[in-house]
Design a protein around this motif. Structure first.
Motif, PDB file in Angstrom:
ATOM      1  N   GLY A   1      -4.592   2.801  46.632  1.00 10.40           N
ATOM      2  CA  GLY A   1      -4.763   1.148  46.781  1.00 10.40           C
ATOM      3  C   GLY A   1      -4.588   0.891  48.283  1.00 10.40           C
ATOM      4  N   GLY A   2      -3.753   1.485  48.753  1.00 17.61           N
ATOM      5  CA  GLY A   2      -3.119   1.077  50.064  1.00 17.61           C
ATOM      6  C   GLY A   2      -4.576   1.369  51.163  1.00 17.61           C
ATOM      7  N   THR A   3      -5.263   2.606  50.942  1.00 17.18           N
ATOM      8  CA  THR A   3      -6.608   2.945  51.762  1.00 17.18           C
ATOM      9  C   THR A   3      -7.467   1.672  51.302  1.00 17.18           C
ATOM     10  OG1 THR A   3      -5.557   5.013  51.419  1.00 17.18           O
ATOM     11  CG2 THR A   3      -8.210   4.627  52.155  1.00 17.18           C
ATOM     12  N   VAL A   4      -7.789   1.647  49.843  1.00 20.86           N
ATOM     13  CA  VAL A   4      -8.580   0.374  49.424  1.00 20.86           C
ATOM     14  C   VAL A   4      -8.578  -0.719  50.348  1.00 20.86           C
ATOM     15  CG1 VAL A   4      -9.907  -0.774  47.781  1.00 20.86           C
ATOM     16  CG2 VAL A   4      -8.671   1.451  47.333  1.00 20.86           C
ATOM     17  N   MET A   5      -7.406  -1.166  50.351  1.00 25.87           N
ATOM     18  CA  MET A   5      -7.094  -2.474  51.105  1.00 25.87           C
ATOM     19  C   MET A   5      -7.314  -2.475  52.710  1.00 25.87           C
ATOM     20  SD  MET A   5      -3.638  -3.397  49.207  1.00 25.87           S
ATOM     21  CE  MET A   5      -2.947  -4.688  49.971  1.00 25.87           C
ATOM     22  N   GLU A   6      -6.921  -1.147  53.248  1.00 26.06           N
ATOM     23  CA  GLU A   6      -7.235  -1.087  54.696  1.00 26.06           C
ATOM     24  C   GLU A   6      -8.824  -1.502  55.059  1.00 26.06           C
ATOM     25  OE1 GLU A   6      -5.675   2.616  56.424  1.00 26.06           O
ATOM     26  OE2 GLU A   6      -6.972   2.214  58.194  1.00 26.06           O
ATOM     27  N   MET A   7      -9.547  -0.560  53.934  1.00 22.18           N
ATOM     28  CA  MET A   7     -10.935  -0.764  54.248  1.00 22.18           C
ATOM     29  C   MET A   7     -11.462  -2.213  53.912  1.00 22.18           C
ATOM     30  SD  MET A   7     -12.155   2.989  52.166  1.00 22.18           S
ATOM     31  CE  MET A   7     -11.890   4.397  52.860  1.00 22.18           C
ATOM     32  N   MET A   8     -10.911  -2.842  53.082  1.00 20.85           N
ATOM     33  CA  MET A   8     -11.246  -4.073  52.879  1.00 20.85           C
ATOM     34  C   MET A   8     -10.985  -4.956  54.050  1.00 20.85           C
ATOM     35  SD  MET A   8      -9.974  -4.646  48.841  1.00 20.85           S
ATOM     36  CE  MET A   8     -10.793  -6.192  48.499  1.00 20.85           C
ATOM     37  N   ASP A   9      -9.736  -4.674  54.516  1.00 18.40           N
ATOM     38  CA  ASP A   9      -9.358  -5.802  55.664  1.00 18.40           C
ATOM     39  C   ASP A   9     -10.379  -5.534  56.857  1.00 18.40           C
ATOM     40  OD1 ASP A   9      -7.725  -7.469  57.597  1.00 18.40           O
ATOM     41  OD2 ASP A   9      -6.308  -5.448  57.902  1.00 18.40           O
ATOM     42  N   GLU A  10     -10.669  -4.185  57.152  1.00 17.31           N
ATOM     43  CA  GLU A  10     -11.720  -3.737  58.068  1.00 17.31           C
ATOM     44  C   GLU A  10     -13.043  -4.327  58.003  1.00 17.31           C
ATOM     45  OE1 GLU A  10     -12.156   0.347  58.927  1.00 17.31           O
ATOM     46  OE2 GLU A  10     -13.772   0.092  60.322  1.00 17.31           O
ATOM     47  N   VAL A  11     -13.574  -4.389  56.792  1.00 19.22           N
ATOM     48  CA  VAL A  11     -14.772  -5.267  56.385  1.00 19.22           C
ATOM     49  C   VAL A  11     -14.678  -6.643  56.594  1.00 19.22           C
ATOM     50  CG1 VAL A  11     -16.534  -5.807  54.583  1.00 19.22           C
ATOM     51  CG2 VAL A  11     -15.940  -3.363  54.785  1.00 19.22           C
ATOM     52  N   ALA A  12     -13.520  -7.271  56.222  1.00 22.16           N
ATOM     53  CA  ALA A  12     -13.280  -8.617  56.462  1.00 22.16           C
ATOM     54  C   ALA A  12     -13.369  -8.965  57.989  1.00 22.16           C
ATOM     55  CB  ALA A  12     -11.970  -9.108  55.752  1.00 22.16           C
ATOM     56  N   PHE A  13     -12.767  -8.187  58.866  1.00 23.38           N
ATOM     57  CA  PHE A  13     -12.767  -8.287  59.924  1.00 23.38           C
ATOM     58  C   PHE A  13     -14.349  -8.178  60.633  1.00 23.38           C
ATOM     59  CE2 PHE A  13     -12.741  -6.263  64.258  1.00 23.38           C
ATOM     60  CZ  PHE A  13     -12.200  -7.174  65.232  1.00 23.38           C
ATOM     61  N   MET A  14     -14.957  -7.151  60.405  1.00 22.43           N
ATOM     62  CA  MET A  14     -16.379  -7.084  60.737  1.00 22.43           C
ATOM     63  C   MET A  14     -17.293  -8.473  60.347  1.00 22.43           C
ATOM     64  SD  MET A  14     -17.424  -3.212  60.396  1.00 22.43           S
ATOM     65  CE  MET A  14     -16.986  -2.738  58.757  1.00 22.43           C
ATOM     66  N   THR A  15     -17.121  -9.065  59.000  1.00 26.65           N
ATOM     67  CA  THR A  15     -17.763  -9.956  58.565  1.00 26.65           C
ATOM     68  C   THR A  15     -17.453 -11.291  59.500  1.00 26.65           C
ATOM     69  OG1 THR A  15     -17.590  -8.782  56.347  1.00 26.65           O
ATOM     70  CG2 THR A  15     -18.279 -11.421  56.299  1.00 26.65           C
ATOM     71  N   ALA A  16     -16.027 -11.384  59.671  1.00 26.68           N
ATOM     72  CA  ALA A  16     -15.692 -12.569  60.603  1.00 26.68           C
ATOM     73  C   ALA A  16     -16.408 -12.457  62.071  1.00 26.68           C
ATOM     74  CB  ALA A  16     -14.203 -12.814  60.496  1.00 26.68           C
ATOM     75  N   THR A  17     -16.288 -11.345  62.516  1.00 25.17           N
ATOM     76  CA  THR A  17     -16.713 -11.012  63.900  1.00 25.17           C
ATOM     77  C   THR A  17     -18.065 -11.321  64.069  1.00 25.17           C
ATOM     78  OG1 THR A  17     -14.928  -9.596  64.246  1.00 25.17           O
ATOM     79  CG2 THR A  17     -16.511  -9.556  65.802  1.00 25.17           C
TER      80      THR A  17
END
Ligand SMILES: CC(C)(COP(=O)(O)OP(=O)(O)OC[C@H]1O[C@@H](n2cnc3c(N)ncnc32)[C@H](O)[C@@H]1OP(=O)(O)O)[C@@H](O)C(=O)NCCC(=O)NCCS
Length: 130
Positions: A31-47
């Motif tokens: 689960g922690g790896t899923v959350m890390e990937m989600m955070d990275e995608v959120a960052f890319m989307t915002a940027t």
């Protein structure tokens, strides 16, 4: 480009293979790896949406609806759902796809709030005032 077009154009889709190095003792994705990937995608989307420097400030409830088995593909999709002054919220959904069957289902979803910061790490407006 209008606001809706910016949201559409910044929708960010990333595929990953669920190799054994990211699974747990249940042979499903950690689960922690899923959350890390989600955070990275959120960052890319915002940027990609605002072309500003962002940090994650919070994440709302993350629902793990289905396990993500090893030897599958996942797709993460980030989309801006709310824009404030210096903050915005990105919804991230994770879909799991079987490799050798036409089976695809949503496994995880959650919202991430990110804040645009300046060179001094202070919040800045995402878009100038009208
Ligand atoms: C992000 C940070 C600069 C914000 O600083 P702050 O002093 O809390 O900023 P403010 O109180 O002025 O709030 C700024 C915006 O963030 C929002 N915000 C702050 N904390 C929040 C939280 N916990 N959840 C949701 N939104 C939050 C505010 O509502 C405000 O939104 P708006 O400008 O759209 O109205 C600061 O909290 C920080 O540096 N946090 C660490 C970030 C980090 O290291 N992340 C991990 C690595 S990326």
């Amino acid at each position: 480009m209008n606001y809706e077009e910016k949201i559409q154009n910044s929708e960010t889709k990333v595929f990953k293979v669920v190799f054994p190095n990211i699974t747990n003792h249940h042979n499903t994705m950690f689960g922690g790896t899923v959350m890390e990937m989600m955070d990275e995608v959120a960052f890319m989307t915002a940027t990609r949406f605002a072309k500003k420097s962002f940090v994650t400030v919070s994440c709302d409830r993350i629902d793990f609806k289905k396990p993500i088995p090893a030897d599958t593909l996942i797709e993460l999709i980030g989309r801006v759902k709310y824009v404030g002054n210096s903050s915005l919220k990105v919804n991230v959904q994770v879909f799991v796809e079987q490799m050798y069957d036409e089976v695809r289902e949503r496994a995880v979803s959650g919202d991430f709030t990110l804040v645009a910061i300046d060179a001094y790490k202070k919040p800045v407006r995402i878009f100038p005032k009208d």
